[in-house]
Write a protein that holds these residues in place. Structure first.
Motif, short mmCIF file in Angstrom:
data_model
loop_
_atom_site.label_atom_id
_atom_site.label_comp_id
_atom_site.label_asym_id
_atom_site.label_seq_id
_atom_site.Cartn_x
_atom_site.Cartn_y
_atom_site.Cartn_z
N TRP A 17 0.82 -1.20 0.00
CA TRP A 17 0.00 0.00 0.00
C TRP A 17 0.86 1.26 0.00
O TRP A 17 0.52 2.26 -0.64
N SER A 18 1.97 1.22 0.73
CA SER A 18 2.88 2.37 0.73
C SER A 18 3.47 2.58 -0.65
O SER A 18 3.50 3.71 -1.17
N ALA A 19 3.96 1.49 -1.26
CA ALA A 19 4.55 1.59 -2.60
C ALA A 19 3.52 2.03 -3.63
O ALA A 19 3.80 2.86 -4.50
N LEU A 20 2.32 1.48 -3.52
CA LEU A 20 1.25 1.83 -4.46
C LEU A 20 0.87 3.31 -4.32
O LEU A 20 0.66 4.01 -5.32
N SER A 21 0.78 3.79 -3.10
CA SER A 21 0.44 5.20 -2.86
C SER A 21 1.52 6.11 -3.42
O SER A 21 1.22 7.20 -3.94
#
Length: 443
Positions: A17-21
């Protein structure tokens, strides 16, 4: 990745989720909010404009899929710098990193800071004399956040991404369900004759999609990067493509094509005021401000990682300082500070927008070289099991290569002087590289 001076490692704490954001947040800045009229003018019709956004998204997606296969085999801090070095040798890796850390990255951060300052001055009715101080304060504040653990920068990316998607969702919903225009088939032929045409429209959308590759700079800080990095890149680009198409369709449903042309960059603010009233216009402005802050955060978080990787490889002046990781936060604090100092100098003394534009040519030259990477690696390591393989190979990388060549040729035709200047930025790095290599041998 070990630091030989203090044995501190980068914090591998970032999940999907961090990478996607970071992918979504770094791509979506201000382009989708201000480029609607420009793309429509060049394409000549609403249908053509939608197809241009789709074509730009597909080219970007093929680029992401191509890099994803490389990233699974080189999941290290530094992204494109690492790929170029391992594919073509140290000099090419150095030059790709040099251009990003000295000019391109700081210029992008500086231009975002300058644009954010203009929006804040307009929103709060602040005197124009505060333009430069506010721009400097904005990059410093976001920079300070990134001096702490990467969890804070990543958490901020998640929050700003959610916040920027709320006004986007409102625009889409009201456009789709309450718009009274036909989104397809409306032309503005009198503009089309003097505009750039469908190819230039695609070019404009490609710049609005740029930034997706920066998450690869955090390869050393993402959990299970061989799996999560490709997922973040591909899902992020797909998500942005859908968002861009829906926003564009919603705008075309709400505002007649000729009106969009007349409004120019004010098309979406006009739509917000029309659909939501004055308060809606203010909320949209807040959404755009948050969008820029989120985009700036992604760039301040990712570009210093290239500098850190190069310093670790002993390829930069002051490498011992730049390769330092804080034992407390496990972040490359001096690389972040150096990036901010260069960006601040650009805000005060240069046209940062123009500097970032000058580097587009060389960035895409390195992109083209990187897109040949999967073919090189497949021949170099036949039969190796890959965590991710490009679908529809070799068609997918071919589309990515052709899309990048289109940008390169367009830049040469439209801004030859800028292309030559961008070459100068790169060439300056050659003596630096050989000087540092000679120092290594002497040591």
């Amino acid at each position: 990745m070990k630091d030989e001076h203090n044995d501190v490692e980068l914090n591998r704490s970032l999940g999907l989720w961090s990478a996607l954001s970071l992918v979504v947040g770094t791509i979506i800045g201000v382009g989708i909010f201000v480029r609607q009229a420009a793309v429509l003018d060049d394409a000549g019709s609403t249908t053509g404009a939608l197809l241009a956004w789709l074509a730009g998204g597909i080219i970007t997606l093929t680029a992401g899929l191509t890099i994803a296969e490389i990233a699974t085999q080189m999941p290290e801090t530094g992204g494109l710098y690492v790929y170029m070095e391992k594919l073509y040798g140290k000099l090419w890796g150095f030059l790709s990193g040099w251009m990003q850390i000295i000019i391109y990255g700081p210029a992008m951060i500086a231009s975002l800071g300058a644009y954010l300052s203009l929006l804040l001055i307009d929103f709060f009715h602040i005197p124009q004399a505060w333009t430069i101080p506010i721009a400097l304060i904005s990059i410093i504040l976001v920079g300070i956040l990134n001096l702490f653990s990467n969890r804070y920068g990543a958490g901020f990316a998640i929050i700003t991404t959610i916040c920027k998607l709320l006004p986007v969702a409102a625009l889409v919903i009201f456009g789709l369900f309450f718009g009274d225009q036909s989104a397809l088939g409306h032309s503005i032929s009198q503009v089309h004759q003097s505009a750039g045409g469908f190819g230039v429209a695609i070019l404009a959308t490609l710049f609005a999609f740029d930034g997706w590759i920066l998450v690869a700079n955090l390869g050393g800080e993402i959990k299970n990067p061989s799996k999560r990095l490709p997922q973040a890149i591909v899902l992020g680009i797909l998500g942005v493509l859908v968002i861009y198409l829906l926003v564009t369709f919603g705008v075309f449903r709400s505002i007649p094509a000729q009106k969009i042309h007349d409004l120019g960059t004010g098309a979406i603010p006009y739509m917000a005021n029309k659909d939501f009233g004055t308060i809606g216009g203010k909320l949209l402005s807040i959404g755009i401000i948050i969008s820029i802050v989120g985009c700036m955060n992604g760039k301040i978080m990712t570009f210093p990682r290239i500098m850190y990787a190069m310093a670790k490889d002993k390829e930069l002046p002051f490498q011992h300082v730049l390769a330092y990781l804080s034992p407390t936060t496990r972040t490359p604090i001096w690389c972040t500070v150096t990036t901010l100092v260069i960006a601040g100098i650009m805000i005060v003394f240069f046209d940062a927008d123009r500097l970032s534009e000058l580097c587009i040519f060389t960035v895409y030259c390195f992109y083209v070289m990187a897109f040949f990477g999967p073919t090189i690696l497949r021949r170099r390591n036949p039969g190796i099991k890959r965590a991710f393989s490009i679908p529809l190979y070799p068609l997918t990388p071919i589309i990515a290569i052709l899309g990048s060549l289109f940008v390169i040729v367009s830049e040469i035709m439209s801004d030859l002087q800028g292309v030559l200047l961008s070459f100068i930025f790169v060439i300056i790095g050659i003596p630096v590289f050989y000087y540092e290599m000679r120092k290594q041998k002497d040591d």
